[in-house]
Design a protein around this motif. Structure first.
Motif, short mmCIF file in Angstrom:
data_model
loop_
_atom_site.label_atom_id
_atom_site.label_comp_id
_atom_site.label_asym_id
_atom_site.label_seq_id
_atom_site.Cartn_x
_atom_site.Cartn_y
_atom_site.Cartn_z
N THR A 44 0.84 -1.20 0.00
CA THR A 44 0.00 0.00 0.00
C THR A 44 0.87 1.25 0.00
OG1 THR A 44 -1.42 -1.31 1.42
CG2 THR A 44 -2.07 0.94 1.04
N PRO A 49 -2.18 -0.63 -4.53
CA PRO A 49 -3.28 -1.13 -3.70
C PRO A 49 -3.90 -2.41 -4.23
CG PRO A 49 -3.98 0.77 -4.96
CD PRO A 49 -2.50 0.66 -5.17
N LEU B 52 -3.41 1.20 8.23
CA LEU B 52 -3.84 1.51 6.86
C LEU B 52 -4.81 2.69 6.85
CD1 LEU B 52 -4.30 -2.06 5.37
CD2 LEU B 52 -2.69 -0.33 4.64
N PHE B 64 -6.68 3.57 0.04
CA PHE B 64 -6.03 2.69 1.00
C PHE B 64 -7.09 2.02 1.88
CE2 PHE B 64 -1.55 4.67 1.49
CZ PHE B 64 -1.38 4.55 0.13
N VAL B 67 -8.19 -1.60 1.13
CA VAL B 67 -7.34 -2.67 1.66
C VAL B 67 -7.66 -2.88 3.15
CG1 VAL B 67 -4.99 -3.46 1.91
CG2 VAL B 67 -5.57 -1.95 0.03
#
Lengths: 179, 93
Positions: A44, A49, B52, B64, B67
């Motif tokens: 990330t 991603p 994250l 992000f 995820v």
């Protein structure tokens, strides 16, 4: 890469080493989960991603269950030692490999976001793909188009490899169907 | 030196959580029983979701969060699978 990135890189390396060194396989599987978590954050941070999502889905879900199913079918040796003893000749070979990679290959690679990298120094190639992709393939997402259309034979070859691996597994197990 | 930018504060928070992740990783390696290790990695997973999310806020990259969401959804899978494995000695699914 920021300080967070370097800390994560060290974390991932230590986790990988622990996974390789554990004598108890169940502990190794659990620590491998920690490795996968670190890798997902690293991907990330490096602005990938899609790879991070795959790592999250595969690393947190599928891999653990596959490995657990495997050790459920096999015997798990009980052990008193925590770590495997180090194989010195193997360590020597791997160390030499790392030194060669680090001194010969790493300096040749471009840094992340380097403007000298071929991707950026030939903007007309990138632009050509972005402009022609939809006319050529009818796929709107350029990355998907490259994977499935321009690199179609490569992806087809990968599918054949996975298919062959499945057939080989069935042959070894002397079965005719999965499950 | 006070970080005036709120984004920098988020990044500093992410860095602190990474350090905490290393503390939990120590438990995952050293933990004498399987349960210790399992719990440590489970907390690590929750920690990852927080890192994250903080990075998404600090770096202004809202994707992000996708995820982070996948991790939040899948984090419990490994804990359940290994718990079932240790209790039933073989049954995973």
């Amino acid at each position: 890469m920021s300080l967070v990135g370097y800390t994560l890189a060290i974390f991932v390396i230590v986790a990988a080493l622990a996974t390789a060194m554990f004598r108890d396989v169940l502990s190794a599987i659990i620590v491998f989960g920690a490795y996968s978590l670190g890798m997902a954050i690293l991907y990330t941070l490096l602005l990938a991603p899609d790879v991070a999502m795959t790592e999250a889905a595969i690393g947190a879900g599928v891999t653990t269950i596959l490995l657990l199913l495997t050790i459920a079918k096999t015997t798990r040796p009980t052990t008193d030692r925590l770590f495997e003893s180090i194989d010195v000749p193997a360590l020597f070979v791997v160390g030499a490999f790392v030194v060669v990679l680090g001194t010969q290959v790493l300096p040749e690679m471009y840094a992340v976001g380097d403007s000298e990298a071929p991707v950026w120094s030939n903007p007309e190639v990138t632009q050509a793909y972005l402009e022609q992709t939809y006319e050529d393939t009818g796929v709107q997402n350029a990355v998907t188009a490259v994977l499935a259309a321009y690199r179609g034979f490569d992806t087809f070859g990968e599918a054949v490899v996975v298919f062959a691996a499945g057939i080989a597994t069935l042959l070894v197990l002397k079965r005719e169907v999965f499950a | 030196m006070i970080p005036l930018d709120i984004n920098e504060l988020f990044l500093v928070g992410a860095a602190i959580f990474v350090v905490l992740a290393i503390a939990m990783f120590y438990r995952a390696v050293a933990g004498p029983t399987t349960q210790d290790r399992l719990l440590a990695v489970n907390v690590l997973g929750t920690n990852t979701v927080v890192i994250l999310a903080l990075l998404a806020a600090g770096l202004d990259q809202p994707w992000f969060l996708d995820v982070a969401l996948i991790y939040a959804l899948l984090n419990f899978l490994m804990a359940i699978a290994i718990s079932k494995f240790t209790v039933e000695r073989g049954g995973v699914l």
